[in-house]
Write a protein that holds these residues in place. Structure first.
Motif, PDB file in Angstrom:
ATOM      1  N   ASP A  25      38.808 -45.351  81.887  1.00  0.00           N
ATOM      2  CA  ASP A  25      39.282 -45.501  83.021  1.00  0.00           C
ATOM      3  C   ASP A  25      38.356 -45.888  84.022  1.00  0.00           C
ATOM      4  O   ASP A  25      37.251 -45.434  84.059  1.00  0.00           O
ATOM      5  CB  ASP A  25      39.823 -44.024  83.694  1.00  0.00           C
ATOM      6  CG  ASP A  25      40.349 -44.042  85.086  1.00  0.00           C
ATOM      7  OD1 ASP A  25      40.078 -45.378  85.677  1.00  0.00           O
ATOM      8  OD2 ASP A  25      40.913 -43.352  85.414  1.00  0.00           O
ATOM      9  N   PRO A  26      38.405 -47.219  84.381  1.00  0.00           N
ATOM     10  CA  PRO A  26      37.001 -47.953  85.058  1.00  0.00           C
ATOM     11  C   PRO A  26      36.793 -47.148  86.315  1.00  0.00           C
ATOM     12  O   PRO A  26      35.572 -47.256  86.753  1.00  0.00           O
ATOM     13  CB  PRO A  26      37.809 -49.210  85.697  1.00  0.00           C
ATOM     14  CG  PRO A  26      38.918 -49.483  84.792  1.00  0.00           C
ATOM     15  CD  PRO A  26      39.538 -48.189  84.314  1.00  0.00           C
ATOM     16  N   PHE A  27      37.503 -46.432  86.821  1.00  0.00           N
ATOM     17  CA  PHE A  27      37.116 -45.468  88.082  1.00  0.00           C
ATOM     18  C   PHE A  27      36.086 -44.512  87.840  1.00  0.00           C
ATOM     19  O   PHE A  27      35.434 -44.003  88.564  1.00  0.00           O
ATOM     20  CB  PHE A  27      38.408 -44.872  88.922  1.00  0.00           C
ATOM     21  CG  PHE A  27      38.123 -44.609  90.054  1.00  0.00           C
ATOM     22  CD1 PHE A  27      37.340 -44.899  91.024  1.00  0.00           C
ATOM     23  CD2 PHE A  27      38.617 -43.034  90.618  1.00  0.00           C
ATOM     24  CE1 PHE A  27      37.205 -44.571  92.481  1.00  0.00           C
ATOM     25  CE2 PHE A  27      38.619 -42.718  91.641  1.00  0.00           C
ATOM     26  CZ  PHE A  27      37.727 -43.180  92.672  1.00  0.00           C
ATOM     27  N   PHE A  28      36.086 -43.939  86.318  1.00  0.00           N
ATOM     28  CA  PHE A  28      35.342 -43.010  85.936  1.00  0.00           C
ATOM     29  C   PHE A  28      34.458 -43.383  85.189  1.00  0.00           C
ATOM     30  O   PHE A  28      33.614 -42.688  84.162  1.00  0.00           O
ATOM     31  CB  PHE A  28      36.079 -41.812  85.421  1.00  0.00           C
ATOM     32  CG  PHE A  28      37.030 -41.114  86.443  1.00  0.00           C
ATOM     33  CD1 PHE A  28      36.542 -40.382  87.219  1.00  0.00           C
ATOM     34  CD2 PHE A  28      38.558 -41.434  86.753  1.00  0.00           C
ATOM     35  CE1 PHE A  28      37.148 -39.454  88.279  1.00  0.00           C
ATOM     36  CE2 PHE A  28      39.092 -40.633  87.400  1.00  0.00           C
ATOM     37  CZ  PHE A  28      38.325 -39.888  88.335  1.00  0.00           C
ATOM     38  N   SER A  29      34.177 -44.699  84.943  1.00  0.00           N
ATOM     39  CA  SER A  29      33.156 -45.465  83.933  1.00  0.00           C
ATOM     40  C   SER A  29      32.005 -45.940  85.006  1.00  0.00           C
ATOM     41  O   SER A  29      32.324 -46.694  85.802  1.00  0.00           O
ATOM     42  CB  SER A  29      33.758 -46.738  83.318  1.00  0.00           C
ATOM     43  OG  SER A  29      34.986 -46.008  82.438  1.00  0.00           O
ATOM     44  N   TRP A  30      30.830 -45.860  84.372  1.00  0.00           N
ATOM     45  CA  TRP A  30      29.796 -46.117  85.110  1.00  0.00           C
ATOM     46  C   TRP A  30      28.603 -46.891  84.067  1.00  0.00           C
ATOM     47  O   TRP A  30      28.445 -46.287  82.912  1.00  0.00           O
ATOM     48  CB  TRP A  30      28.924 -45.073  85.497  1.00  0.00           C
ATOM     49  CG  TRP A  30      29.623 -44.570  86.915  1.00  0.00           C
ATOM     50  CD1 TRP A  30      30.920 -43.663  86.735  1.00  0.00           C
ATOM     51  CD2 TRP A  30      29.488 -44.634  88.300  1.00  0.00           C
ATOM     52  NE1 TRP A  30      31.530 -43.349  87.863  1.00  0.00           N
ATOM     53  CE2 TRP A  30      30.384 -43.799  88.860  1.00  0.00           C
ATOM     54  CE3 TRP A  30      28.419 -45.270  88.912  1.00  0.00           C
ATOM     55  CZ2 TRP A  30      30.263 -43.784  90.240  1.00  0.00           C
ATOM     56  CZ3 TRP A  30      28.580 -45.262  90.358  1.00  0.00           C
ATOM     57  CH2 TRP A  30      29.572 -44.328  91.109  1.00  0.00           C
ATOM     58  N   HIS A  31      28.292 -48.411  84.364  1.00  0.00           N
ATOM     59  CA  HIS A  31      27.315 -48.896  83.472  1.00  0.00           C
ATOM     60  C   HIS A  31      26.001 -48.260  83.844  1.00  0.00           C
ATOM     61  O   HIS A  31      25.750 -47.740  85.064  1.00  0.00           O
ATOM     62  CB  HIS A  31      27.424 -50.150  83.574  1.00  0.00           C
ATOM     63  CG  HIS A  31      28.612 -50.969  82.631  1.00  0.00           C
ATOM     64  ND1 HIS A  31      29.846 -50.728  82.589  1.00  0.00           N
ATOM     65  CD2 HIS A  31      28.245 -51.724  81.746  1.00  0.00           C
ATOM     66  CE1 HIS A  31      30.418 -51.399  81.561  1.00  0.00           C
ATOM     67  NE2 HIS A  31      29.535 -52.081  81.013  1.00  0.00           N
ATOM     68  N   VAL A  32      24.878 -48.091  82.890  1.00  0.00           N
ATOM     69  CA  VAL A  32      23.680 -47.757  83.231  1.00  0.00           C
ATOM     70  C   VAL A  32      22.712 -48.577  82.822  1.00  0.00           C
ATOM     71  O   VAL A  32      22.731 -48.958  81.401  1.00  0.00           O
ATOM     72  CB  VAL A  32      23.445 -46.147  82.645  1.00  0.00           C
ATOM     73  CG1 VAL A  32      22.076 -45.736  83.243  1.00  0.00           C
ATOM     74  CG2 VAL A  32      24.621 -45.325  83.041  1.00  0.00           C
ATOM     75  N   ASN A  33      21.649 -48.905  83.610  1.00  0.00           N
ATOM     76  CA  ASN A  33      20.504 -49.846  83.057  1.00  0.00           C
ATOM     77  C   ASN A  33      19.240 -49.153  83.475  1.00  0.00           C
ATOM     78  O   ASN A  33      19.293 -48.368  84.767  1.00  0.00           O
ATOM     79  CB  ASN A  33      20.713 -51.170  83.357  1.00  0.00           C
ATOM     80  CG  ASN A  33      19.947 -52.004  82.545  1.00  0.00           C
ATOM     81  OD1 ASN A  33      19.271 -51.664  81.674  1.00  0.00           O
ATOM     82  ND2 ASN A  33      19.781 -53.340  82.886  1.00  0.00           N
ATOM     83  N   ILE A  34      18.206 -49.349  83.024  1.00  0.00           N
ATOM     84  CA  ILE A  34      16.798 -48.916  83.317  1.00  0.00           C
ATOM     85  C   ILE A  34      16.251 -50.028  83.542  1.00  0.00           C
ATOM     86  O   ILE A  34      16.024 -51.114  83.243  1.00  0.00           O
ATOM     87  CB  ILE A  34      16.195 -48.328  81.992  1.00  0.00           C
ATOM     88  CG1 ILE A  34      14.697 -47.627  82.355  1.00  0.00           C
ATOM     89  CG2 ILE A  34      16.131 -49.158  80.950  1.00  0.00           C
ATOM     90  CD1 ILE A  34      14.411 -46.603  81.532  1.00  0.00           C
ATOM     91  N   PHE A  35      15.221 -49.780  84.833  1.00  0.00           N
ATOM     92  CA  PHE A  35      14.331 -50.737  85.311  1.00  0.00           C
ATOM     93  C   PHE A  35      13.043 -50.129  85.969  1.00  0.00           C
ATOM     94  O   PHE A  35      13.401 -49.074  86.508  1.00  0.00           O
ATOM     95  CB  PHE A  35      15.060 -51.913  86.040  1.00  0.00           C
ATOM     96  CG  PHE A  35      15.332 -51.640  87.534  1.00  0.00           C
ATOM     97  CD1 PHE A  35      14.675 -52.375  88.433  1.00  0.00           C
ATOM     98  CD2 PHE A  35      16.060 -50.676  87.872  1.00  0.00           C
ATOM     99  CE1 PHE A  35      14.991 -52.245  89.736  1.00  0.00           C
ATOM    100  CE2 PHE A  35      16.613 -50.465  88.968  1.00  0.00           C
ATOM    101  CZ  PHE A  35      15.825 -51.185  90.259  1.00  0.00           C
ATOM    102  N   THR A  36      12.181 -50.762  86.407  1.00  0.00           N
ATOM    103  CA  THR A  36      10.877 -50.239  87.036  1.00  0.00           C
ATOM    104  C   THR A  36      11.140 -50.837  88.675  1.00  0.00           C
ATOM    105  O   THR A  36      11.076 -51.898  88.832  1.00  0.00           O
ATOM    106  CB  THR A  36       9.577 -50.817  86.619  1.00  0.00           C
ATOM    107  OG1 THR A  36       9.667 -50.340  85.183  1.00  0.00           O
ATOM    108  CG2 THR A  36       8.275 -50.193  87.130  1.00  0.00           C
TER     109      THR A  36
END
Length: 168
Positions: A25-36
């Motif tokens: 469900d796109p409403f409960f989906s979160w993309h995650v990325n790491i950066f400084t």
């Protein structure tokens, strides 16, 4: 159920293997990325539906508490945006279980990379954006083409009202 869709670098930093999922469900989906940012490691979470983003520091490598840390920051941000407790709790109640999986949307990844680029380019000139609450409010008022040139916070609020407004 909450779906955290991590990039390869993020999965490597957390030292976890992604779980395969068929649909979310796109409403409960979160993309995650790491950066400084500001010389410290940050994770950026971006909601698939609304492009709402949160930038979180303090997640350690090999952390098993990603979900807990993310939900704590999300709860705090909802309070900053003055989202009612009823709507906030309704959303968070659906996030008690979570799955960590791979990214699956080039569109969300592009928007995520865009907000990271903007934060990096402004880190020298805008000391006020070091404050997490200010940065979140500022980031969530950009307009994006994938959400019909609306602000992420408005799209997220509208979806909250449509899904849980009858509970308020």
């Amino acid at each position: 159920m909450l779906f955290l869709k991590a990039t390869k670098d993020t999965l490597k930093d957390l030292n976890v293997k992604p779980h395969p999922v068929e649909s979310t469900d796109p409403f409960f989906s979160w993309h995650v990325n790491i950066f400084t940012l500001y010389g410290k490691k940050h994770y950026v979470f971006m909601n698939d539906l609304s492009r709402l983003s949160l930038t979180v520091k303090g997640i350690r490598s090999n952390s098993t508490k990603v979900q807990e840390i993310f939900l704590t920051h999300l709860r705090h941000y909802f309070a900053v945006e003055k989202i009612s407790n009823v709507l906030m709790n309704a959303y968070l109640d659906n996030c008690k279980e979570f799955v960590l999986t791979k990214t699956d949307s080039r569109s969300v990844r592009s928007t995520l990379n865009e907000i990271m680029l903007i934060m990096k380019s402004l880190e020298r000139d805008h000391e006020d954006l070091k404050d997490q609450d200010t940065r979140h409010k500022w980031n969530n008022r950009f307009i994006y083409k994938p959400i019909d040139y609306n602000e992420p916070i408005d799209v997220f609020r509208k979806e909250l009202d449509e899904r849980f407004g009858s509970q308020a």
